[in-house]
Design a protein around this motif. Structure first.
Motif: not given
Lengths: 313, 142
Positions: B48, B51-52, B54-56
């Motif tokens: 997926l 955008g951030s 932090r999530h990746a």
């Protein structure tokens, strides 16, 4: 004590609700993919996402309020899970029915939205603050139509408990036909509640990075995603219980299968809405909710009042 | 350990990416975007776009690192949480390509960050990018 623990942990507590929410997220994503002519994620995808996120390193931003940052995801998950206790599943009564539990469930569903707002606010990043202000603005727009659309059936059933509404429409199934405008309004308003397209303005990743969850990572993000999935299940169950009066109190297994079909149908409708529509701007969303959804919800209340008056004579 | 195997399985099945342009001519960026379209459907592999940072889990870098972007690239990398991987997409990201030695360029992505996989090509094709991500994930097993 043993029964209470069983209720909290196994059914309808964390294990049952957790599995159901993973199934709901998978159904939603797979339907979204199929409607876009894609293959879509495999069946274990939500589980893999959850395990991966909960085993990642967790970073709390230096400027964020550490205690609130850690506590808020748990509040969101707890209140969304609690709301599930008061909604009937296969029989017409829920586990712990009491009068006026419709209002309590609606407020328990508002608590996760408030925690999203506070989460964005306390992570003190520019993007998450914009996201949380949008969350609040959106809350004031969809909440009134959603409440009125669900109060219409309650007026006709003359009962403010979800179990009472369910048993009234179970005895008088044709009366549910008068509630079709309310069903449509609550489906659209539920998209706002669950922050999905066309109302995914608070976490619009093309404009404001990650919205309210920009600074969240690791297991806190996993809990927030879990609570959104649980909210999806609870909203689908609520809509199914109020607007689709198909219950089999005598047979739990058949009743449970009917329940699954009902909530998967509601999730299907929500997924079609999400795929077919593009994101609105925040002021378009507010004016749509107040100019179109709220009058439609009022119409629902009016229809129910008139039907009730005619039936009384 | 069975727990370790489950965690490795989950990491392999759910790589979320964040895309960063460290000074590319945009060709590789367009190819990265093409790889994310429904035609290639990378959600099949659980990929997926987030955008951030932090999530990746995977930082997809394209282009040579310019002096302007160097600090920003480091900041983005430090914002990601462990375990994290860097993917260099295109010849420029791998070795600075034709920009090697240019006055405003400090070299490929590996001069600034530890790179896990290189995907050569000018620009790299979407199939090559997906293949690179899949190979990177397979290397997690070892």
């Amino acid at each position: 004590m043993g029964i209470a623990l069983f209720d909290i942990i196994v059914f309808p507590g964390f294990i049952f609700l957790g599995i159901l929410s993973l199934v709901a997220e998978f159904t939603d994503r797979k339907l979204n993919a199929r409607l876009q002519n894609r293959v879509g994620p495999p069946w274990y995808q939500p589980l893999a996402d959850f395990i991966k996120l909960s085993t990642k390193e967790t970073i709390v931003p230096e400027s964020a309020s550490s205690r609130m940052f850690r506590a808020l995801p748990l509040f969101a998950l707890a209140s969304a899970s609690t709301a599930f206790l008061y909604i009937p599943i296969w029989s017409t009564t829920s586990l712990f029915p009491f009068s006026c539990d419709l209002i309590v469930v609606l407020y328990l569903l508002t608590v996760p939205t408030l925690t999203f707002f506070l989460a964005g606010w306390f992570s003190s990043s520019l993007y998450s603050e914009i996201g949380s202000i949008r969350t609040m603005t959106q809350l004031f727009a969809y909440e009134v139509p959603l409440y009125m659309a669900l109060l219409g059936p309650a007026i006709l059933a003359d009962n403010w408990s979800i179990s009472g509404i369910a048993s009234y429409y179970y005895i008088h199934p044709l009366m549910a036909l008068f509630n079709i405008p309310g069903l449509l309004v609550s489906l659209v308003a539920a998209q706002g509640k669950l922050e999905r397209a066309p109302f995914d303005i608070p976490d619009a990743e093309t404009e404001i990075v990650g919205g309210t969850f920009t600074e969240y990572n690791g297991r806190f993000l996993a809990f927030f995603r879990m609570s959104i999935d649980v909210e999806l299940v609870v909203v689908a169950t609520l809509i199914a219980a109020v607007f689709f009066p198909l219950f089999t109190p005598a047979n739990a297994i058949v009743g449970f299968l009917i329940y699954l079909v009902k909530i998967l149908f509601v999730i299907f409708l929500l997924a079609v809405l999400r795929t077919a529509l593009a994101r609105l701007r925040i002021e378009q969303m507010v004016s749509f909710c107040w100019r179109i959804l709220a009058p439609l919800a009022l119409l629902q209340v009016l229809i129910d009042l008139i039907v009730k008056g005619v039936l009384a004579h | 350990m069975i727990v370790d195997r489950i965690v490795t399985w989950a990491r392999m099945k759910s790589p979320w990416i964040v895309h960063f342009n460290s000074g590319a001519c945009n060709a590789c960026d367009i190819e990265v975007l093409a790889a994310l379209t429904p035609r290639y459907d990378v959600e099949r592999f659980g990929i997926l776009l987030k955008g951030s940072p932090r999530h990746a889990d995977v930082l997809v870098c394209s282009g040579p690192v310019t002096l302007q972007q160097k600090e920003r690239l480091k900041t983005i990398y430090e914002q990601m949480s462990e375990p994290k991987f860097v993917l260099a997409v295109g010849t420029c990201a791998s070795s600075a390509g034709v920009f090697n030695g240019c006055y405003g360029v400090c070299g490929g992505v590996d001069t600034v960050l530890p790179v896990s996989a290189y995907i050569p090509g000018c620009p790299a094709r979407p199939e090559a990018i997906i293949d690179g991500v899949v190979k990177l994930l397979k290397s997690l097993k070892k």
